[in-house]
Design a protein around this motif. Structure first.
Motif, PDB file in Angstrom:
ATOM      1  N   GLN A  92       0.826  -1.204   0.000  1.00  7.61           N
ATOM      2  CA  GLN A  92       0.000   0.000   0.000  1.00  7.61           C
ATOM      3  C   GLN A  92       0.863   1.258   0.000  1.00  7.61           C
ATOM      4  N   ARG A 116      -3.717  -1.242  -1.234  1.00  5.29           N
ATOM      5  CA  ARG A 116      -4.408   0.027  -1.034  1.00  5.29           C
ATOM      6  C   ARG A 116      -3.483   1.225  -1.317  1.00  5.29           C
ATOM      7  N   LEU A 117      -4.147   2.383  -1.564  1.00  2.18           N
ATOM      8  CA  LEU A 117      -3.441   3.664  -1.705  1.00  2.18           C
ATOM      9  C   LEU A 117      -2.370   3.630  -2.793  1.00  2.18           C
ATOM     10  N   GLY A 140      -8.400  -1.025  -1.886  1.00  8.28           N
ATOM     11  CA  GLY A 140      -9.068   0.262  -1.778  1.00  8.28           C
ATOM     12  C   GLY A 140      -8.144   1.435  -2.071  1.00  8.28           C
ATOM     13  N   ASP A 141      -8.758   2.610  -2.242  1.00  4.92           N
ATOM     14  CA  ASP A 141      -8.037   3.872  -2.462  1.00  4.92           C
ATOM     15  C   ASP A 141      -7.131   3.800  -3.690  1.00  4.92           C
ATOM     16  N   ASN A 142      -7.700   3.377  -4.803  1.00  2.00           N
ATOM     17  CA  ASN A 142      -6.998   3.353  -6.080  1.00  2.00           C
ATOM     18  C   ASN A 142      -7.828   4.106  -7.119  1.00  2.00           C
ATOM     19  N   GLU A 164     -12.762  -0.316  -2.150  1.00  2.00           N
ATOM     20  CA  GLU A 164     -13.236   0.939  -1.576  1.00  2.00           C
ATOM     21  C   GLU A 164     -12.491   2.134  -2.168  1.00  2.00           C
ATOM     22  N   ARG A 165     -13.233   3.260  -2.210  1.00  3.99           N
ATOM     23  CA  ARG A 165     -12.669   4.523  -2.664  1.00  3.99           C
ATOM     24  C   ARG A 165     -11.911   4.394  -3.980  1.00  3.99           C
ATOM     25  N   CYS A 166     -12.603   3.910  -4.994  1.00  3.85           N
ATOM     26  CA  CYS A 166     -12.035   3.845  -6.343  1.00  3.85           C
ATOM     27  C   CYS A 166     -13.085   4.343  -7.334  1.00  3.85           C
TER      28      CYS A 166
END
Length: 569
Positions: A92, A116-117, A140-142, A164-166
């Motif tokens: 990440q 993630r990230l 997540g976060d991509n 999540e958060r993509c």
């Protein structure tokens, strides 16, 4: 570290056994001379930009590798070759963009992968094919916009997946269907407004589904959860305006349901009864104004209800099949009216788990702000009381209306709590709020296009938890006759009055036949009677012979007349 190797000077090899800790050392490359028996290698928080093939292949006993928060933008195929014992890989906080096939070759024992990230845009087919033992994947976060249908192929043991958060705009159903062992799926903070029917149908082993913070999700389609056999379902921080009963009704093994932070205003009666194993319902921070009587009918194992921070004024005992089985009740943050409807809560207040903040009274004024736990067992007069419902105003008891006209009955009541108004027929048929005969919001009964069958009695009932009152009224319908010389509508008939009669071609032929037969019979009978009368007279001569002599002309006395013999028939 032992005889198997020396510790790099920039790392710490003494804090943990078989661990090399090189975090936050501003490294731009993997240090050399790593002990061969290393089980934990922490390279997080450095400036690593790439990982070449075979760079770590000598660490055959490595079990955990942390490469998080570096500047990795590419991973060459085979970069992790030789790490056959690696169980955890943390990547990440890097700059990875594309996950293609072969990157994770050699990681046959890996169970946890954290991506993630990063800046990953897409997962290509076969990106994780070599990870046959992987159980948990965090992505997540991509910038993820596309997941190829075969991206998750080979993940036969993956049990937990978090997206999540993509930038996904749809649920990647075809890719998810390649995860036969998936038990928990978390889809968080996505800009997705629809969960299509059958989108998750291939996940037969899924037991936990979390949908969190989908602002565009306003409803669940009836088949959106088809094929699933969930035990835990959470759909929170979305925009659902009602409980999605049709989408949930087949989840007979569901034990925990969380619909918190949705603008849901009511829980109607008996709609959750198909969820026979439901034990916990969380609906905090919604817009609840009412929980109907028998709302949890049939839920015999139900023991936890969290409806904190809503707009509930009361919660009646009749909502629960067995109130004594209730263990946890979160009711704080609601404007509760402490009247007779909450006496059951007062009785159970010492046993129930109200959480850190017990519910408090918002009214009446003399108990405002007082917590339920502060009341004594013996209540002062006027506390937790109700006034029975009574009818205060009503319209005429006898109403006359013409057929096809309009009739209105008014009725209102008073009580504490405020009573509800309903109408019914003497046979017990309750009248609804829609249709030709309907009850309006203010309790008025309206009958449009009055018909003869509407004649009779109507009963107004006002009721609250403390009692009820009723009033009988009567509707008399005046039959309207059609004006002379006009044709009535053949499609409208009144009870007891036959409608107009029309003949088709067959009917006309039948009527003519029935009329012609008596006529023919009458004529035949007349001729027969004449024939019988003629025979009764004997032989009749039907001709006569006579002589005709023309008269003499005037003044001609000597001229003789001519004789003519004629036969007349």
């Amino acid at each position: 570290m032992g005889s198997s190797g020396n510790c790099p000077a920039v790392c710490d090899c003494t804090s943990q056994p078989q661990a090399v800790l090189c975090a936050h050392r501003r490294l731009e490359a993997v240090p050399g001379g790593l002990p061969l028996d290393t089980e934990l290698l922490d390279l997080s928080g450095n400036r690593l930009w790439g990982l070449q093939q075979g760079m770590l292949s000598r660490l055959g006993q490595l079990r955990e590798l942390d490469l998080s928060y570096n500047q990795l933008s590419t991973l060459e195929p085979g970069a992790f070759h030789g790490l056959r014992s690696l169980l955890t890989l943390r990547l990440q906080g890097n700059r990875l963009r594309i996950m293609g096939p072969g990157v994770f070759a050699g990681l046959s024992s890996l169970t946890l992968l954290d991506l993630r990230l990063n800046q990953i845009v897409l997962f290509l087919d076969g990106a994780f094919r070599e990870l046959g033992s992987l159980q948990q994947l965090e992505v997540g976060d991509n910038h993820l916009v596309f997941v190829a249908p075969g991206a998750f192929a080979g993940l036969a043991k993956l049990s937990t997946l978090t997206l999540e958060r993509c930038n996904l705009s749809t649920v990647p159903g075809p890719a998810l269907a390649r995860l036969p062992a998936l038990g928990a799926l978390r889809l968080r903070e996505l800009d997705i407004g629809r969960l299509p029917a059958g989108a998750l149908r291939g996940l037969g082993q899924l037991r936990e589904l979390e949908i969190r913070h989908w602002p565009a999700l306003e409803a669940l389609e009836p088949g959106s959860l088809g094929g699933l056999n969930l035990s835990t379902l959470a759909i929170t921080h979305c925009n659902l305006s009602s409980v999605p009963f049709q989408a949930l009704h087949h989840l007979s093994f569901l034990r925990a349901l969380d619909l918190s932070r949705n603008p849901i205003s009511a829980i109607p009666a008996r709609r959750l009864s198909s969820l026979v194993r439901l034990q916990e319902l969380r609906l905090s921070g919604a817009c609840l104004t009412s929980i109907a009587a028998h709302a949890f009918h049939g839920l015999t194992a139900f023991h936890l209800l969290d409806v904190a921070d809503n707009a509930l004024q009361t919660l009646e005992e009749t909502a629960f099949p067995s109130p004594d089985k209730l263990v946890t009740l979160r009711l704080s943050g609601n404007p509760l009216t402490c009247d007779c409807r909450l006496l059951w809560l007062l009785r159970l207040r010492r046993r129930l788990d109200f959480g850190s903040t017990p519910p408090a009274c918002a009214g009446p004024q003399h108990v405002q702000g007082k917590s339920l736990r502060e009341f004594s067992d013996i209540l002062p007069p006027g506390h937790f009381t109700c006034r029975p419902a009574l009818i205060r105003k009503s319209g005429p008891r006898w109403v006359m209306a013409e057929e096809g006209g309009h009739a209105v009955f008014s009725c209102s009541g008073d009580g504490d709590p405020a009573p509800t108004v309903s109408w019914m027929r003497p046979q017990g048929v309750r009248l609804g709020k829609a249709g030709r005969v309907r009850v309006l919001q203010d309790g008025t009964l309206e009958i449009r296009s009055v018909q003869l069958r509407d004649r009779g009695a109507y009963v107004c009932v006002v009721s609250n938890v403390a009692g009820n009152d009723s009033l009988r009224t009567w509707l008399e319908v005046i039959q309207v006759e059609p004006p002379n010389g006009t044709l009535s509508d053949p499609n409208i008939t009144s009870p007891g009055i036959p409608g107009p009669f029309f003949l088709d071609s067959k009917g006309i032929a039948m009527v003519l036949a029935v009329g012609f037969l008596p006529f023919l019979t009458s004529v035949t009978l007349c001729f027969g009677l004449i024939a019988l009368w003629s025979k009764g007279k004997g032989r009749v001569k039907h001709h006569v012979t006579f002589d005709f002599v023309a008269p003499r002309t005037s003044g001609d006395k000597n001229s003789g007349g001519n004789r003519v013999t004629a036969k007349l028939f």
